[in-house]
Design a protein around this motif. Structure first.
Motif, mmCIF file in Angstrom:
data_model
loop_
_atom_site.group_PDB
_atom_site.id
_atom_site.type_symbol
_atom_site.label_atom_id
_atom_site.label_comp_id
_atom_site.label_asym_id
_atom_site.label_seq_id
_atom_site.Cartn_x
_atom_site.Cartn_y
_atom_site.Cartn_z
ATOM 1 N N THR A 149 31.761 -13.246 -37.193
ATOM 2 C CA THR A 149 30.629 -13.751 -36.422
ATOM 3 C C THR A 149 29.595 -14.429 -37.306
ATOM 4 O OG1 THR A 149 30.941 -11.982 -34.801
ATOM 5 C CG2 THR A 149 28.841 -13.140 -34.764
ATOM 6 N N ASN A 150 29.240 -13.800 -38.420
ATOM 7 C CA ASN A 150 28.206 -14.368 -39.289
ATOM 8 C C ASN A 150 28.641 -15.707 -39.867
ATOM 9 O OD1 ASN A 150 26.513 -12.177 -38.892
ATOM 10 N ND2 ASN A 150 27.304 -11.060 -40.667
ATOM 11 N N ALA A 151 29.924 -15.808 -40.213
ATOM 12 C CA ALA A 151 30.429 -17.062 -40.772
ATOM 13 C C ALA A 151 30.359 -18.180 -39.746
ATOM 14 C CB ALA A 151 31.864 -16.885 -41.263
ATOM 15 N N ARG A 152 30.657 -17.872 -38.499
ATOM 16 C CA ARG A 152 30.595 -18.897 -37.465
ATOM 17 C C ARG A 152 29.158 -19.351 -37.232
ATOM 18 N NH1 ARG A 152 33.390 -16.099 -32.768
ATOM 19 N NH2 ARG A 152 33.802 -14.363 -34.181
ATOM 20 N N ALA A 153 28.227 -18.396 -37.183
ATOM 21 C CA ALA A 153 26.821 -18.753 -37.012
ATOM 22 C C ALA A 153 26.331 -19.594 -38.186
ATOM 23 C CB ALA A 153 25.981 -17.485 -36.867
ATOM 24 N N TRP A 154 26.746 -19.214 -39.385
ATOM 25 C CA TRP A 154 26.362 -19.964 -40.589
ATOM 26 C C TRP A 154 26.875 -21.397 -40.515
ATOM 27 C CZ3 TRP A 154 29.470 -22.221 -44.357
ATOM 28 C CH2 TRP A 154 28.831 -22.617 -45.545
ATOM 29 N N ALA A 155 28.117 -21.571 -40.086
ATOM 30 C CA ALA A 155 28.712 -22.909 -40.006
ATOM 31 C C ALA A 155 28.041 -23.747 -38.927
ATOM 32 C CB ALA A 155 30.209 -22.802 -39.752
ATOM 33 N N LEU A 156 27.745 -23.140 -37.775
ATOM 34 C CA LEU A 156 27.120 -23.888 -36.689
ATOM 35 C C LEU A 156 25.744 -24.413 -37.082
ATOM 36 C CD1 LEU A 156 28.049 -21.733 -33.554
ATOM 37 C CD2 LEU A 156 28.839 -24.044 -34.086
ATOM 38 N N ALA A 157 25.056 -23.704 -37.965
ATOM 39 C CA ALA A 157 23.724 -24.120 -38.390
ATOM 40 C C ALA A 157 23.754 -25.303 -39.351
ATOM 41 C CB ALA A 157 22.991 -22.947 -39.040
ATOM 42 N N ARG A 158 24.947 -25.645 -39.864
ATOM 43 C CA ARG A 158 25.040 -26.739 -40.839
ATOM 44 C C ARG A 158 26.292 -27.579 -40.607
ATOM 45 N NH1 ARG A 158 24.423 -22.077 -42.966
ATOM 46 N NH2 ARG A 158 22.633 -22.659 -44.228
ATOM 47 N N LEU A 159 26.592 -27.854 -39.344
ATOM 48 C CA LEU A 159 27.776 -28.644 -39.019
ATOM 49 C C LEU A 159 27.741 -30.022 -39.668
ATOM 50 C CD1 LEU A 159 28.564 -28.046 -35.230
ATOM 51 C CD2 LEU A 159 29.931 -27.348 -37.205
ATOM 52 N N GLN A 160 26.539 -30.558 -39.888
ATOM 53 C CA GLN A 160 26.425 -31.902 -40.453
ATOM 54 C C GLN A 160 26.768 -31.944 -41.939
ATOM 55 O OE1 GLN A 160 24.026 -29.927 -39.640
ATOM 56 N NE2 GLN A 160 22.355 -29.995 -41.141
ATOM 57 N N GLU A 161 26.950 -30.786 -42.557
ATOM 58 C CA GLU A 161 27.241 -30.712 -43.986
ATOM 59 C C GLU A 161 28.732 -30.484 -44.215
ATOM 60 O OE1 GLU A 161 24.904 -27.579 -45.611
ATOM 61 O OE2 GLU A 161 23.025 -28.290 -44.702
ATOM 62 N N PRO A 162 29.243 -30.836 -45.399
ATOM 63 C CA PRO A 162 30.621 -30.454 -45.735
ATOM 64 C C PRO A 162 30.730 -28.929 -45.784
ATOM 65 C CG PRO A 162 29.785 -32.128 -47.242
ATOM 66 C CD PRO A 162 28.609 -31.644 -46.469
ATOM 67 N N ILE A 163 31.713 -28.372 -45.119
ATOM 68 C CA ILE A 163 31.885 -26.914 -45.076
ATOM 69 C C ILE A 163 33.279 -26.579 -45.577
ATOM 70 C CG2 ILE A 163 31.992 -24.878 -43.578
ATOM 71 C CD1 ILE A 163 30.003 -26.251 -41.719
ATOM 72 N N GLN A 164 33.330 -25.799 -46.625
ATOM 73 C CA GLN A 164 34.595 -25.395 -47.202
ATOM 74 C C GLN A 164 35.003 -24.023 -46.674
ATOM 75 O OE1 GLN A 164 36.327 -27.471 -49.156
ATOM 76 N NE2 GLN A 164 34.660 -28.976 -48.986
ATOM 77 N N LEU A 165 36.295 -23.803 -46.563
ATOM 78 C CA LEU A 165 36.806 -22.524 -46.088
ATOM 79 C C LEU A 165 36.326 -21.379 -46.970
ATOM 80 C CD1 LEU A 165 38.557 -20.915 -44.145
ATOM 81 C CD2 LEU A 165 40.554 -21.526 -45.520
ATOM 82 N N ARG A 166 36.298 -21.602 -48.271
ATOM 83 C CA ARG A 166 35.854 -20.529 -49.182
ATOM 84 C C ARG A 166 34.386 -20.165 -48.947
ATOM 85 N NH1 ARG A 166 36.431 -25.071 -52.499
ATOM 86 N NH2 ARG A 166 34.461 -25.850 -53.400
ATOM 87 N N ASP A 167 33.575 -21.170 -48.520
ATOM 88 C CA ASP A 167 32.173 -20.874 -48.250
ATOM 89 C C ASP A 167 32.024 -20.016 -46.994
ATOM 90 O OD1 ASP A 167 31.367 -22.393 -50.454
ATOM 91 O OD2 ASP A 167 31.363 -24.247 -49.275
ATOM 92 N N MET A 168 32.838 -20.295 -45.984
ATOM 93 C CA MET A 168 32.798 -19.469 -44.783
ATOM 94 C C MET A 168 33.256 -18.053 -45.095
ATOM 95 S SD MET A 168 34.179 -22.051 -41.784
ATOM 96 C CE MET A 168 33.862 -20.837 -40.482
ATOM 97 N N ALA A 169 34.326 -17.936 -45.883
ATOM 98 C CA ALA A 169 34.831 -16.610 -46.252
ATOM 99 C C ALA A 169 33.781 -15.829 -47.026
ATOM 100 C CB ALA A 169 36.113 -16.747 -47.067
ATOM 101 N N ALA A 170 33.017 -16.532 -47.862
ATOM 102 C CA ALA A 170 31.996 -15.863 -48.673
ATOM 103 C C ALA A 170 30.902 -15.252 -47.807
ATOM 104 C CB ALA A 170 31.389 -16.855 -49.664
ATOM 105 N N GLN A 171 30.643 -15.818 -46.625
ATOM 106 C CA GLN A 171 29.621 -15.259 -45.738
ATOM 107 C C GLN A 171 29.993 -13.865 -45.252
ATOM 108 O OE1 GLN A 171 26.828 -17.120 -45.600
ATOM 109 N NE2 GLN A 171 28.080 -18.467 -46.907
ATOM 110 N N GLU A 172 31.290 -13.566 -45.263
ATOM 111 C CA GLU A 172 31.764 -12.244 -44.829
ATOM 112 C C GLU A 172 32.281 -11.409 -45.994
ATOM 113 O OE1 GLU A 172 31.070 -11.528 -41.936
ATOM 114 O OE2 GLU A 172 31.084 -13.356 -40.720
#
Length: 338
Positions: free
Chosen positions: A229-252
């Motif tokens: 959940t936290n990773a999804r919220a984090w990604a939605l807040a910065r959709l305009q930026e490049p988002i790497q899978l490792r960055d999403m994983a790091a949120q959790e």
């Protein structure tokens, strides 16, 4: 001096819902609730919804302790722009042998060629038995998907999604996924703003993440394990930026491998597929509600370039950004970079 002529109001799109014996009252009510709430900017109804039976007017049994009185017989199907078939627990040979009863076949004979067909949950058995799904993608409730595929091998069944839009034939997964499908149809017909208003008034999300995979019964996970959940919220807040899978994983605080597996279990699609879907939704909203150039919409929704956004919108919606904007924002000048 001539007076300005008032144009007649457009005829609402007619949706006819086919009520079969053994129907689920909840599913029967979905088209009524969703389509009747859709209004244009002058608060006029965009859809007219009527219900019919396969027999002359009279009572139709439900799976509950009451029947409903249906005032229209099958001939009303000939007037439909869209026909909706909700699920029924008394499909008999349709469910067991994949063939229509004479009564049901005669009713469907009233449907005009070119009418849009929609099935909610196991209502897809009716469309498949009638041959409407031959060679086409479709879905149904995950618990029935394997049986559905055996019974109708000519149908390309996808049990992982909430609904399938194949143009003039649309099918949904179980029960509440019928809400997702009907809201999607409103969005497809009239744009995000109208669909979002319908969703708000119905108190449902305008777009649910993922597919059926997240609802299939699985062993209960360790309560100490994190969700995504936290990773999804984090990604939605910065959709305009490049988002790497490792960055999403790091949120959790997970490894990429663990995060990817957990994400698919919870959401039903991969992180990459989810990100693309969210960016498509952001682009649609911006194309409808702003005068931003296509290049700027592409940047603000995270696609980076207009070419990339065009490819993704074409794949998801079958139209280019400029065509989508012309459909839903005809008041905007084509000087917006299109």
């Amino acid at each position: 001096m001539t007076s300005e002529r008032t144009l007649p109001a457009p005829r609402p799109h007619r949706v006819v819902v086919l009520a079969l014996d053994g129907l689920l009252p909840f599913e029967l009510g979905i088209p009524q609730r969703i389509f009747r709430l859709a209004r244009d900017d002058q608060r006029r109804r965009l859809y007219e919804v009527v219900t019919c039976s396969v027999r002359p007017p009279g009572p139709v049994e439900t799976d509950s302790d009451f029947a409903i009185m249906v005032e229209n017989g099958p001939e009303i199907l000939a007037t439909a722009d869209t026909v909706v078939v909700p699920a029924s627990y008394e499909l008999g040979p349709v469910h067991d042998e994949g063939v229509l009863t004479e009564e049901l076949a005669a009713a469907l004979d009233h449907v005009r060629p070119g009418t849009r067909l929609v099935a909610i949950c196991t209502g897809g058995y009716v469309l498949a038995a009638a041959g409407y799904l031959d060679g086409r993608p479709a879905t149904t409730h995950w618990a029935s998907a394997e049986h559905f595929q055996r019974l109708f091998p000519q149908v390309r069944v996808d049990a992982d999604v909430l609904f399938v839009d194949d143009g003039d034939v649309l099918t949904s997964a179980g029960v509440a996924a019928g809400i997702d499908l009907c809201v999607h149809i409103v969005r497809r017909d009239h744009g995000t703003a109208v669909a979002n208003e319908v969703a708000r008034r119905t108190v449902v999300p305008p777009h649910r993440d993922g597919g059926q995979a997240q609802y299939i019964e699985r062993p209960v996970p360790d309560p100490q394990q994190s969700s995504t959940t936290n990773a999804r919220a984090w990604a939605l807040a910065r959709l305009q930026e490049p988002i790497q899978l490792r960055d999403m994983a790091a949120q959790e605080s997970m490894s990429v491998r663990t995060f990817t597996r957990r994400f698919r279990e919870e959401v039903g699609v991969s992180p990459g597929q989810w990100l693309t879907g969210q960016r498509v939704e952001r682009a649609r909203h911006l194309l409808e509600s702003t005068a931003l150039s296509v290049d700027q919409v592409a940047r603000d929704s995270g696609f980076g370039t207009a070419q990339s956004m065009r490819q993704h919108l074409q794949a998801a919606l079958g139209v280019t950004p400029s065509a989508y904007r012309r459909t839903f924002r005809s008041d905007l000048s084509t000087a917006c970079g299109e």
